[in-house]
Scaffold this motif. Sequence first.
Motif, PDB file in Angstrom:
ATOM      1  N   SER A   1     -21.384 -26.740  32.535  1.00  0.00           N
ATOM      2  CA  SER A   1     -22.612 -27.277  31.960  1.00  0.00           C
ATOM      3  C   SER A   1     -22.432 -27.421  30.451  1.00  0.00           C
ATOM      4  O   SER A   1     -21.506 -26.844  29.863  1.00  0.00           O
ATOM      5  CB  SER A   1     -23.774 -26.342  32.272  1.00  0.00           C
ATOM      6  OG  SER A   1     -23.596 -25.111  31.628  1.00  0.00           O
TER       7      SER A   1
ATOM      8  N   ASN B   1     -33.018 -21.103  35.216  1.00  0.00           N
ATOM      9  CA  ASN B   1     -32.139 -22.077  35.871  1.00  0.00           C
ATOM     10  C   ASN B   1     -32.315 -22.080  37.387  1.00  0.00           C
ATOM     11  O   ASN B   1     -31.990 -23.069  38.050  1.00  0.00           O
ATOM     12  CB  ASN B   1     -30.674 -21.781  35.542  1.00  0.00           C
ATOM     13  CG  ASN B   1     -30.304 -22.216  34.140  1.00  0.00           C
ATOM     14  OD1 ASN B   1     -30.818 -23.214  33.637  1.00  0.00           O
ATOM     15  ND2 ASN B   1     -29.428 -21.476  33.491  1.00  0.00           N
TER      16      ASN B   1
ATOM     17  N   TRP C   1     -24.385 -20.739  37.559  1.00  0.00           N
ATOM     18  CA  TRP C   1     -23.980 -22.005  38.177  1.00  0.00           C
ATOM     19  C   TRP C   1     -22.773 -21.856  39.097  1.00  0.00           C
ATOM     20  O   TRP C   1     -22.313 -22.849  39.673  1.00  0.00           O
ATOM     21  CB  TRP C   1     -23.712 -23.046  37.101  1.00  0.00           C
ATOM     22  CG  TRP C   1     -24.982 -23.552  36.500  1.00  0.00           C
ATOM     23  CD1 TRP C   1     -25.508 -23.203  35.288  1.00  0.00           C
ATOM     24  CD2 TRP C   1     -25.903 -24.473  37.082  1.00  0.00           C
ATOM     25  NE1 TRP C   1     -26.698 -23.849  35.088  1.00  0.00           N
ATOM     26  CE2 TRP C   1     -26.968 -24.648  36.162  1.00  0.00           C
ATOM     27  CE3 TRP C   1     -25.943 -25.181  38.290  1.00  0.00           C
ATOM     28  CZ2 TRP C   1     -28.045 -25.483  36.422  1.00  0.00           C
ATOM     29  CZ3 TRP C   1     -27.017 -26.011  38.533  1.00  0.00           C
ATOM     30  CH2 TRP C   1     -28.049 -26.161  37.611  1.00  0.00           C
TER      31      TRP C   1
ATOM     32  N   THR D   1     -24.823 -18.340  31.970  1.00  0.00           N
ATOM     33  CA  THR D   1     -24.840 -19.709  32.494  1.00  0.00           C
ATOM     34  C   THR D   1     -23.705 -19.930  33.477  1.00  0.00           C
ATOM     35  O   THR D   1     -23.882 -20.545  34.539  1.00  0.00           O
ATOM     36  CB  THR D   1     -24.734 -20.717  31.333  1.00  0.00           C
ATOM     37  OG1 THR D   1     -25.811 -20.503  30.415  1.00  0.00           O
ATOM     38  CG2 THR D   1     -24.781 -22.143  31.842  1.00  0.00           C
TER      39      THR D   1
ATOM     40  N   THR E   1     -34.472 -24.853  38.459  1.00  0.00           N
ATOM     41  CA  THR E   1     -33.749 -26.133  38.489  1.00  0.00           C
ATOM     42  C   THR E   1     -32.910 -26.253  39.749  1.00  0.00           C
ATOM     43  O   THR E   1     -32.846 -27.324  40.374  1.00  0.00           O
ATOM     44  CB  THR E   1     -32.847 -26.242  37.246  1.00  0.00           C
ATOM     45  OG1 THR E   1     -33.637 -26.100  36.066  1.00  0.00           O
ATOM     46  CG2 THR E   1     -32.131 -27.583  37.213  1.00  0.00           C
TER      47      THR E   1
END
Length: 394
Positions: free
Chosen positions: A233, A352, A161, A157, A355
């Motif tokens: 996040s 992700n 990001w 993650t 997104t």
Amino acid sequence: MGFLDLLSTASTPILKVLIITALGSILAMDSVDILGQSARNYVNNVVFFVSNPALVSSNLAQTITLESIISMWFMPVNIIITFIIGAALGWLLFIITKPPPHLKGLILGVCSAGNLGNLPLIIVPAVCKEKGSPFGDPDVCHGYAMAYASLSMAMGTLFVWTFVYNLLRVFSEDSGNNIVKETVTMKEDLTQSLLPSSTSNVNMMGKEKGMLGTMKQHFGNFSRAVNLKAVLSPSTTGALVGLIVGMVAPIRRLLVGTEAPLHVIQDSASLVGDAAIPTMTLILGANLLRGLKGSSGVSLPLVFGIVAARLVLLPIIGIFIVKGALYLGFVHADPLYVYVLLLQFALPPSMNIGTITQLFGAGESECSVIMMWSYGLASVTLTLWSMFFMWLVA
């Protein structure tokens, strides 16, 4: 272990994922409309902000200690290697296929970032429970599997990001806002650099205020460019909380274990986190349905090139990297740990990325098609690679 035992052990978790994914796709169909667009958004928010962080933090707190995190130092390095090699393969694919320029960031993103969160959390613990598993006692294996998968999710993650988010931001079609921001910033910088030359007698306090203002402006520009809010996040924050609880002995004794005074907090987090895996898989199936509905300008040679890079070439390279690290003593000879490291090279693209493409409004339909083909073919390749990895570490 025989071939049939390995095939059964490797395929059963994938079949479970496929069944729940198919159920999610059925629930998202227009004729059923239980997981429609609005419902999917609401459920996704619950998973993103509540269930996922609870799952990651509770499992890390239970299984991670200071000693174990030191012994697993190679896992973040391994994930970084998967991103770098995947990006290199994506760049090579972009040169060969020559797709539209606005797809460059998407190609690099899907080739570099694997699904390091959802799938390991589903596959690795499920493999431990199978009868032919080469990883020993199912209960002990399950505990370590959740720790490895949770750490993988946290690191994945973080890198998605930071690395992929900014990659897609740079290559997105909507570059007008970036140009405006850069122009405004340039004008402000030029104004700040020209003002002192017009007045020769500026006091020290004015200079300090100017320096503080400049530092504040640069920090603001940096935070907007990197998007620190996206980096931190909920899943990443939950991972940090779980690591702190697990590694700090007094806090661990307070929260973890049946004898802990505040174990009800840990138990509640585990209870909420247990809902994350099936819900994430249902949403995965619902999202993949978009790839069947919409038309896209992405060509099949490009799609199969991405699949070949992500699901065939990267795992082959990963075998040499992990085996080399094991030979050099960088990785301890725990079969489950080595299996997870190998599996990180064989995963389909991170969800992700879908997104992120929605955030920038560039390549969204192309991303849905790529995800549909990648996850459809990954049901075969992931089974075969998982079987081969178990044979390799057994």
